[in-house]
Design an enzyme around this catalytic site. Structure first.
Site, PDB file in Angstrom:
ATOM      1  N   SER A  23      -2.983 -24.826  -9.361  1.00  0.00           N
ATOM      2  CA  SER A  23      -3.844 -25.751  -8.666  1.00  0.00           C
ATOM      3  C   SER A  23      -4.274 -26.614 -10.064  1.00  0.00           C
ATOM      4  CB  SER A  23      -5.019 -24.759  -7.966  1.00  0.00           C
ATOM      5  OG  SER A  23      -5.690 -24.028  -9.057  1.00  0.00           O
ATOM      6  N   TYR A 167     -20.700 -23.067 -19.913  1.00  0.00           N
ATOM      7  CA  TYR A 167     -19.455 -23.672 -19.991  1.00  0.00           C
ATOM      8  C   TYR A 167     -19.117 -24.656 -21.330  1.00  0.00           C
ATOM      9  CZ  TYR A 167     -15.425 -26.979 -18.435  1.00  0.00           C
ATOM     10  OH  TYR A 167     -14.358 -27.518 -18.405  1.00  0.00           O
TER      11      TYR A 167
END
Length: 305
Positions: A23, A167
């Site tokens: 994906s 992140y």
């Protein structure tokens, strides 16, 4: 069956593992590598039935086109599954020539607001997952005497941004981890580099809020894939580098040191009063390694007796 454009880099017979390869950006990489002749192991999260079916359908479609593609379900954020993904690649194809560490998870929030679990999730997938697959792949690559590894960094990891501490912390560490692994494997034909992409994906959204003039088509993953393919190819000879890729533009990201200010009797007041000179980037040095820092330390002239 290879459908590489005439004159472009081919991967005939090469084995490439792409994590998160079913994906987003990884899907584009997997497609392009397979069509360039690579034997591709697509790693994907098992997830729910719909997600598994989507990954299986993607791989089946590539095989029906005449390419050689296999599927390995596994969560790279779990050490055993990350290692098994590499093991499955070698068991299926006999070796692993290149590893594209694309799998990642976006965890947002300011440091003062995030939980330890959020930090752990980001570090386990974005950082440790990359380390675990690299470590497993390097065992085979060093035996082979060659290999290419492409890790995925991020512009926010390189330059910072508000509201995404978990992140950013993990992605910033990827740059340093790549430098370290590249130096540790410079004795063999193994090149380890980082790609820092900007493209539309499940994790890369909201670009129009940043710049409404951005052309969505220019942020398609197909503009990132050629950079990843080069870094994964045997023709790539650089190592320990980071390339920014966005909209068909490729550039180097690096850490630099300014010319700075020096004094044999440096004081805190000196730092305050010469801050503009210290921060002035008109003269800078892009160091090839940490050892080069020492070349810029002022030397006290030795007296000759």
């Amino acid at each position: 069956m290879s459908v590489t454009a005439p004159g472009d880099l081919g991967f005939e017979g090469r084995v490439v593992l792409v994590t998160g390869g079913a994906s987003g950006l990884g899907r584009q990489y997997s497609e392009d590598l397979a069509r360039a002749g690579a034997h591709v192991m697509v790693n994907a999260l098992a997830g729910d039935a719909d997600r598994r079916h989507e990954a299986e359908s993607f791989v089946d479609a590539l095989n029906r086109e005449g390419h050689t593609v296999a599927l390995a379900f596994g969560d790279v954020g779990i050490e055993q599954e990350a290692v098994c993904t590499v093991t499955r690649t070698v068991e299926t194809f006999g070796r692993v020539d290149a590893l594209v560490n694309n799998a990642g998870v976006g965890v947002t929030g300011a440091l003062q607001d995030v939980t330890t679990d959020q930090l752990r999730t980001s570090l386990e997938v974005n950082l440790l997952g990359t380390a675990w697959t690299m470590q497993a792949a390097l065992e085979h690559m060093r035996t082979q005497g060659h290999g290419r590894i492409v890790n995925t960094g991020s512009g926010v990891g390189a330059f910072g941004a508000p509201g995404a501490f978990p992140y950013i912390a993990a992605k910033a560490a990827v740059f340093g981890m790549t430098l370290s692994a590249a130096a540790d494997n410079a004795d063999v034909d193994i090149c380890i580099n980082t790609v820092s992409p900007i493209a539309y994906s499940a994790m890369g959204t909201g670009f129009t809020r940043i710049d409404p003039a951005l052309d969505e088509d220019r942020l398609h993953a197909r503009h990132i894939s050629p950079v990843v393919m080069y870094l994964a190819h045997e023709r790539c000879s650089m190592t320990g580098q980071a390339l920014h890729a966005a909209g068909g533009r490729v550039a180097r990201i690096f850490t630099a040191m300014t010319g700075g200010y020096s004094s044999e009797a440096l004081t805190a007041t000196d730092v305050a009063e010469h801050l503009e000179q210290i921060r002035d980037a008109s003269t800078y040095f892009a160091l090839a390694n940490s050892r080069e820092q020492y070349d810029h330390i002022p030397r006290t002239p030795r007296s000759i007796s």
